[in-house]
Design an enzyme around this catalytic site. Structure first.
Site, PDB file in Angstrom:
ATOM      1  N   LYS A 131      -1.831   9.530   1.003  1.00  0.00           N
ATOM      2  CA  LYS A 131      -2.718   9.833   2.121  1.00  0.00           C
ATOM      3  C   LYS A 131      -1.975  10.592   3.220  1.00  0.00           C
ATOM      4  O   LYS A 131      -2.521  11.510   3.839  1.00  0.00           O
ATOM      5  CB  LYS A 131      -3.332   8.549   2.683  1.00  0.00           C
ATOM      6  CG  LYS A 131      -4.295   7.857   1.720  1.00  0.00           C
ATOM      7  CD  LYS A 131      -5.449   8.768   1.319  1.00  0.00           C
ATOM      8  CE  LYS A 131      -6.465   8.049   0.447  1.00  0.00           C
ATOM      9  NZ  LYS A 131      -7.574   8.940   0.032  1.00  0.00           N
TER      10      LYS A 131
ATOM     11  N   TYR B 179       0.824  -1.208   0.000  1.00  0.00           N
ATOM     12  CA  TYR B 179       0.000   0.000   0.000  1.00  0.00           C
ATOM     13  C   TYR B 179       0.864   1.267   0.000  1.00  0.00           C
ATOM     14  O   TYR B 179       0.388   2.361   0.231  1.00  0.00           O
ATOM     15  CB  TYR B 179      -0.894  -0.029   1.242  1.00  0.00           C
ATOM     16  CG  TYR B 179      -2.106   0.870   1.220  1.00  0.00           C
ATOM     17  CD1 TYR B 179      -3.172   0.635   0.358  1.00  0.00           C
ATOM     18  CD2 TYR B 179      -2.210   1.934   2.116  1.00  0.00           C
ATOM     19  CE1 TYR B 179      -4.291   1.440   0.365  1.00  0.00           C
ATOM     20  CE2 TYR B 179      -3.330   2.750   2.140  1.00  0.00           C
ATOM     21  CZ  TYR B 179      -4.366   2.501   1.258  1.00  0.00           C
ATOM     22  OH  TYR B 179      -5.479   3.304   1.273  1.00  0.00           O
TER      23      TYR B 179
END
Length: 250
Positions: free
Chosen positions: A158, A151
């Site tokens: 993010k 990820y």
């Protein structure tokens, strides 16, 4: 609760998953929602049909905000349609699922273009239409501060988004524009189903979640809806976690 009557809301990624639930929740509160999407016309039509059946005001606009010409056309349509913007929700996200050492510069640039630069471009484009009492809300992820396998690209965007929103909140609060982030745990959307090692992540999430259940898109949407109410006006620059308590333990 119709506190958004006569208000305008723009929701990116607003026709699928969490974004779809947010679009419907804001429309149910009286807003005319402009749900932006990049690809699936089928999903957009399904949202339009549901809104029509419920007597809600939802308009969809197709445009890939990471591509310049498509971005310009989307912004043109928003400027033509919206005299003001009262709520801006950044829900759209995509990216490459690979280990950090397997990421190329191209992978990172593409993911940042969608999840970070498009967010900033659209925010700065629309903030001039926002008045006192307006809201900007970003949907982030636990990956912004924690390691989630494969990820790294999305997580980097993010983390960057969370830092940027802290500055948004500080700079815009004196103008009466409130900025916050919502951080769901694992939510079972179509995007989540595409994650590598989903079954392992799902088992681990449930094992470490005190509530014993996953967060739903509707629950995330209800939190976003609350942040648009007058009761939430003193919540400024926060990253609000909604994960059934998983972050207490993991």
């Amino acid at each position: 609760m119709r506190h958004l009557t006569s208000k305008i809301a723009v929701v990116t990624g607003g026709t699928r998953g969490i974004g779809r639930a947010i679009s419907l929740a804001l429309a149910e509160s009286g807003a005319h929602v402009y749900a932006l999407y990049a690809r699936s016309r089928k999903s957009a039509e399904a949202l339009e049909e549901e809104a029509l059946e419920k007597g809600l005001k939802v308009s969809t606009i197709r445009g890939d905000l990471s591509h310049e010409e498509s971005y310009k056309e989307t912004v043109r349509q928003l400027h033509e349609s919206c005299e003001q913007v009262d709520v801006l929700v950044h829900s759209a996200a995509s990216g490459v699922h690979k280990k950090a050492m397997d990421l190329s510069e191209r992978h990172l640039k593409w993911t940042f273009e969608i999840n970070f630069f498009a967010v900033h471009k659209l925010t700065t484009e629309l903030v001039g239409k926002m008045r006192r009492g307006s809201r900007i809300i970003g949907i982030t992820s636990p990956g912004g501060t924690r390691v989630i396998p494969k990820y790294a690209a999305v997580a980097s965007t993010k983390g960057a988004m969370e830092a940027l929103f802290r500055h948004y909140a500080f700079e815009l609060a004196p103008e009466g524009i409130t900025v916050n982030l919502v951080c769901p745990g694992l939510v079972m959307t179509e995007a989540a189903k595409a994650l590598p090692e989903l079954e392992q992540m799902l088992n681990m999430t449930l094992n470490y979640t005190p509530s014993g259940e996953l967060t739903s898109p509707d629950q995330v949407a209800e939190l976003v809806r609350f942040l648009t109410t007058d009761a939430a006006r003193q919540i400024v620059g926060q990253n609000i976690v909604i994960d059934g308590g998983k972050s207490l333990l993991a």
